[in-house]
Scaffold this motif. Structure first.
Motif, short mmCIF file in Angstrom:
data_model
loop_
_atom_site.label_atom_id
_atom_site.label_comp_id
_atom_site.label_asym_id
_atom_site.label_seq_id
_atom_site.Cartn_x
_atom_site.Cartn_y
_atom_site.Cartn_z
N GLN A 1 0.69 -1.38 0.14
CA GLN A 1 -0.19 -0.41 -0.05
C GLN A 1 1.06 1.34 0.07
OE1 GLN A 1 -3.04 0.03 3.17
NE2 GLN A 1 -2.89 -2.10 2.80
N ILE A 2 1.75 1.51 -0.34
CA ILE A 2 2.98 2.50 -0.49
C ILE A 2 3.66 2.20 -1.39
CG2 ILE A 2 4.74 3.24 0.59
CD1 ILE A 2 4.57 1.26 3.17
N ASN A 3 3.33 3.61 -1.65
CA ASN A 3 4.14 4.76 -2.89
C ASN A 3 5.00 5.45 -2.91
OD1 ASN A 3 4.50 5.19 -5.77
ND2 ASN A 3 2.37 5.33 -6.06
N LEU A 4 5.70 4.85 -2.42
CA LEU A 4 7.75 5.36 -2.52
C LEU A 4 7.97 6.14 -3.43
CD1 LEU A 4 10.11 2.81 -1.49
CD2 LEU A 4 8.64 4.01 0.07
N GLU A 5 7.33 6.47 -4.93
CA GLU A 5 7.82 7.07 -6.01
C GLU A 5 6.67 8.72 -5.04
OE1 GLU A 5 7.58 8.06 -10.99
OE2 GLU A 5 7.02 6.03 -9.72
N SER B 1 0.85 4.19 13.17
CA SER B 1 0.92 3.26 14.28
C SER B 1 2.54 2.59 13.77
CB SER B 1 -0.30 2.27 13.67
OG SER B 1 -0.07 0.96 12.51
N ASP B 2 2.90 1.41 14.81
CA ASP B 2 4.11 0.07 14.93
C ASP B 2 3.57 -0.02 13.55
OD1 ASP B 2 5.46 1.31 16.79
OD2 ASP B 2 4.28 0.13 18.41
N ASP B 3 2.74 -0.54 13.30
CA ASP B 3 2.57 -1.66 12.03
C ASP B 3 3.00 -0.67 10.36
OD1 ASP B 3 2.15 -3.88 13.72
OD2 ASP B 3 0.57 -3.56 13.15
N LEU B 4 2.43 0.54 10.06
CA LEU B 4 2.56 1.02 9.37
C LEU B 4 4.00 1.88 9.37
CD1 LEU B 4 -1.06 3.19 9.64
CD2 LEU B 4 -0.61 0.81 8.02
N VAL B 5 4.75 2.20 10.48
CA VAL B 5 6.12 2.78 10.44
C VAL B 5 6.87 1.47 9.89
CG1 VAL B 5 8.23 3.62 11.34
CG2 VAL B 5 5.83 4.40 12.43
N SER B 6 6.74 -0.33 10.25
CA SER B 6 7.55 -0.76 9.86
C SER B 6 7.29 -1.19 8.38
CB SER B 6 7.53 -1.98 10.67
OG SER B 6 7.73 -2.79 10.48
N ALA B 7 6.14 -0.95 7.71
CA ALA B 7 5.43 -1.39 6.25
C ALA B 7 6.37 -0.39 5.77
CB ALA B 7 4.37 -0.57 6.14
N GLU C 1 3.05 8.98 7.35
CA GLU C 1 1.19 9.23 7.75
C GLU C 1 1.43 10.05 6.68
OE1 GLU C 1 2.11 11.83 11.21
OE2 GLU C 1 1.41 10.41 12.42
N LEU C 2 2.30 10.31 5.99
CA LEU C 2 2.16 11.21 4.81
C LEU C 2 1.89 10.78 3.93
CD1 LEU C 2 2.59 13.58 3.12
CD2 LEU C 2 4.81 13.07 2.31
N ASN C 3 1.76 8.79 3.62
CA ASN C 3 1.45 7.40 2.77
C ASN C 3 0.12 7.49 2.81
OD1 ASN C 3 2.49 5.69 0.57
ND2 ASN C 3 1.33 4.05 2.64
N PHE C 4 0.13 6.62 4.34
CA PHE C 4 -1.13 6.50 4.88
C PHE C 4 -1.92 7.31 4.84
CE2 PHE C 4 1.87 2.98 5.50
CZ PHE C 4 0.72 1.97 5.31
N GLY C 5 -2.07 8.87 5.47
CA GLY C 5 -3.30 9.52 5.98
C GLY C 5 -3.45 9.59 6.97
N GLU C 6 -3.03 8.72 8.02
CA GLU C 6 -3.69 8.34 9.40
C GLU C 6 -2.17 8.53 10.34
OE1 GLU C 6 -4.20 4.05 9.72
OE2 GLU C 6 -4.93 4.61 8.04
N GLU C 7 -2.88 8.27 11.22
CA GLU C 7 -1.51 8.11 12.66
C GLU C 7 -0.73 7.73 12.94
OE1 GLU C 7 -1.02 8.72 17.71
OE2 GLU C 7 -3.26 8.78 16.49
#
Length: 667
Positions: free
Chosen positions: A80-84, A113-119, A105-111
């Motif tokens: 779900q991450i678009n680095l470009e 979490s540990d899981d999102l940062v790790s991803a 947060e810039l990618n997912f548009g939400e606070e």
């Protein structure tokens, strides 16, 4: 300090691994990872610390299940991450580094979490194109860096594709599913990488790619690439590997071929336009060579001049056609010599010249450099004239025919030349010359059948030619040196020890003496050549096949025509270095190729006994010479009676491997 129970992530083999902290120290953590391993992990290896710890009371089984589920969840979020897109938003910002939390947060548009940062971190480490992670921060690559990384990634992708493509094609060739008519350019490029690797090993341009292709294709033995290239039709079964390894030129440039063709087309009609060239077509020169010779570069005449004799040694005037700096001359400098192998030859000059217009062919007018040497009946040199000339060979004789004519004594020219031959030789012997006749080893190849036999090099006919050539080369050296013109001269100091005196055909003594000779030198100043028994020496008698002879022929032209020297002292020094270097390479190829065919000969005689002449008998090793192929061998000194130097014994061929360049004998 990290609390026990905290979930951390670290890289192992380029992959993210989830773990739970069990003990925490200042610089190290004791962890249990998702694979159930307990590890002492340096704190510096941790990439991500979770903000929410696991409860310390969780069982081992529950811990491992939780770690695996956490890792799988985080891995699923990577998609779900678009680095470009993130890079496009951040590359124009003033800051060049950001926290993983901010970018998440810039990618997912939400606070985050540990899981999102790790991803997010997993994605950065997986991609490496737009960002790089360092010391807890994600650093933005500049557009120039991204472009460079894209180019690098494309190269790596092509490299991987080449490796897989090459391995697949090698498997097909190895299985016989490919034939050489099907090899496309890509496949041939792969085979070129493999051939370079076989020839040059780690020095090959793409050695790492070749090594991986061969590994994937299952071709791990040292000579598997050779066999594969033979099967693919790239190399022959008896490919001349030493020639390829030395990268000696075989083909001629287009410019050289075109020039040779033009020279051949022009013919010899313009020879009489040269006012400095004398017409000697009234003479009846003879060539004396082997029966299979195709390039004739010397011819002889002999005339009575009152009480004296006029010896004519007529050398092909290659310098008339091959000028310094032209494409043919440049090709000659790359080669320095013609190479002769049992399977064929690599000429110094194109065959248009070497076997055509420069070859002294019977009945054809040819340009020559004629040495007209006036001799007393005792073979003493009274006068030497050197003239560019026009000749026409009247007789083409072989060594065997001349030996028969010498025996019959009914040919005045041959008999007179033979008498001179004896006197020339005796005079050199009196001056200390070493005559060490060694038979020639003649190798004949017919398919995979290899035959070898010896031929005498000291026959009257052969020494008749060699003695007249030595005299000619000696007089050429004197002619150049006396006039203080720069030149290239061959020299040799006295032997370290002398065991042969006079004429001796003893194979044992000659072998011992050869090991005690001083090294020959190529100098720009004339010095004594001890081995030949002459005060100065060069070579001018084989300009078709030797660069040195062609160079000295140009110098002689300069003197005779009263022109500035073709080559300066500095030029001669440069040529000396060039000749020394290139001739060493050529001689190495000749020796290795000769040995290859001898090993092929021995391979077919495994288990057979061969006669060996004992050269040296030491406490640990016995040095010998195989008498039928003149190969040097040695064996451990046997127990009991030790062979005596000069005696003969029998040895058994235990193994011979031409490709491996190895041979083993047993008593």
């Amino acid at each position: 300090m990290t609390s026990p129970g905290t979930i951390v992530e670290y890289l192992d083999g380029g992959k993210f691994v989830c773990a739970r902290v069990t003990e925490s120290h200042a610089k190290r953590l004791r962890i249990i990872n998702q694979n159930g391993r307990e590890v002492n992990l340096p704190l510096s290896r941790v990439v991500h610390f979770s903000t929410r710890p696991l409860l310390s009371s969780v069982s081992r089984e529950d811990t491992l299940r939780t770690l695996k589920e956490t890792s799988q969840k985080r891995e699923s979020l990577v998609g779900q991450i678009n680095l470009e897109e993130i890079w496009e938003l951040t590359s124009e910002a003033n800051d060049s580094s950001f926290t993983p939390t901010f970018l998440s947060e810039l990618n997912f548009g939400e606070e985050a979490s540990d899981d999102l940062v790790s991803a997010l971190l997993r994605s950065v480490f997986l991609d490496r194109l737009y960002f790089k992670y360092k010391e807890g921060k994600v650093h933005v690559n500049s557009p120039a860096q991204v472009e460079q990384l894209k180019i690098q990634q494309e190269k790596e992708q092509k490299r991987e594709e080449l490796i897989q493509f090459g391995a697949e094609n090698l498997r097909r060739i190895q299985s016989g599913a490919y034939d050489d008519t099907e090899l496309d350019n890509d496949c041939r490029s792969c085979l070129e990488i493999i051939s370079d690797f076989y020839l040059f090993g780690n020095d090959a341009k793409h050695s790492d790619i070749a090594r991986q292709i061969l590994k994937i294709a299952g071709l791990g033995r040292p000579h598997d690439p050779f066999q594969l290239l033979v099967k693919a039709g790239i190399w022959g079964e008896n490919e001349n590997i030493p020639l390829l390894r030395q990268e000696l030129p075989v083909d001629f440039s287009l410019e050289a071929r075109q020039l040779a063709e033009n020279i051949l087309q022009q013919g010899t009609g313009n020879l009489r336009d040269d006012s400095g060239r004398i017409d000697l077509t009234h003479l009846k020169p003879m060539t004396i060579d082997g029966a299979s010779t195709l390039d004739y570069d010397d011819a002889l005449t002999i005339e009575a001049k009152g009480d004296d004799l006029l010896l004519g040694v007529h050398i092909s005037d290659v310098a008339f056609y091959v000028k310094p700096g032209d494409p043919l001359f440049l090709e000659a400098t790359h080669r320095c010599t013609s190479l002769y192998f049992p399977e064929g030859q690599v000429p110094m000059l194109p065959r248009h010249l070497s076997q055509g217009i420069c070859s002294l062919i019977q009945g054809e007018e040819r340009a020559a450099m004629s040495f007209l040497i006036l001799l007393s009946k005792e073979a003493e040199v009274k006068q030497v004239r050197i003239k560019p000339s026009i000749i026409k060979v009247a007789r083409r004789l072989t060594y065997d025919e001349v030996d028969q004519l010498i025996t019959k004594k009914d040919d005045w020219e041959i008999s007179t030349l033979n008498d001179l031959r004896i006197k020339f030789r005796n005079r050199r012997l009196e001056a200390g010359a070493l005559l060490l006749p060694f038979p020639d080893v003649n190798i004949h190849v017919n398919g995979n059948s290899v035959q070898a036999h010896l031929s005498d090099t000291d026959t009257p006919a052969r020494t008749l030619v060699s003695e007249t050539m030595i005299l000619t080369n000696q007089e050429a050296a004197r002619y150049i040196a006396d006039r203080m013109v720069p030149g290239l001269f061959r020299a040799q100091g006295p032997p370290r020890k002398r065991v042969v005196h006079g004429i001796d055909n003893d194979l044992f003594l000659n072998s011992r003496q050869r090991k005690m000779l001083s090294r020959g030198e190529l100098l720009t100043q004339a010095k004594t050549h001890s081995g030949l028994g002459v005060e100065q020496y060069t070579t001018v008698t084989s300009p078709i096949r030797r660069l040195l002879d062609l160079l000295m022929q140009h110098q002689l032209h300069s003197i005779i025509r009263h022109q500035p020297a073709a080559f300066s002292e500095e030029d001669c020094k440069d040529f000396s270095a060039l000749l020394t270097r290139n001739l060493a390479r050529a001689n190495s190829v000749k020796q290795q190729r000769h040995r290859y065919w001898l090993l092929k000969y021995l391979e077919a005689r495994r288990g057979l006994q061969l006669e060996a002449l004992v050269i040296d008998s030491g406490p640990k090793r016995i040095s010998m010479l195989l008498t039928d192929i003149l190969m040097d061998i040695d064996l451990p000194t046997p127990h009991g009676s030790k062979p005596v130097p000069g005696s003969t014994t029998l040895v058994t061929v235990a193994k011979a491997d031409p490709l491996e360049n190895s041979v083993r004998f047993e008593w």
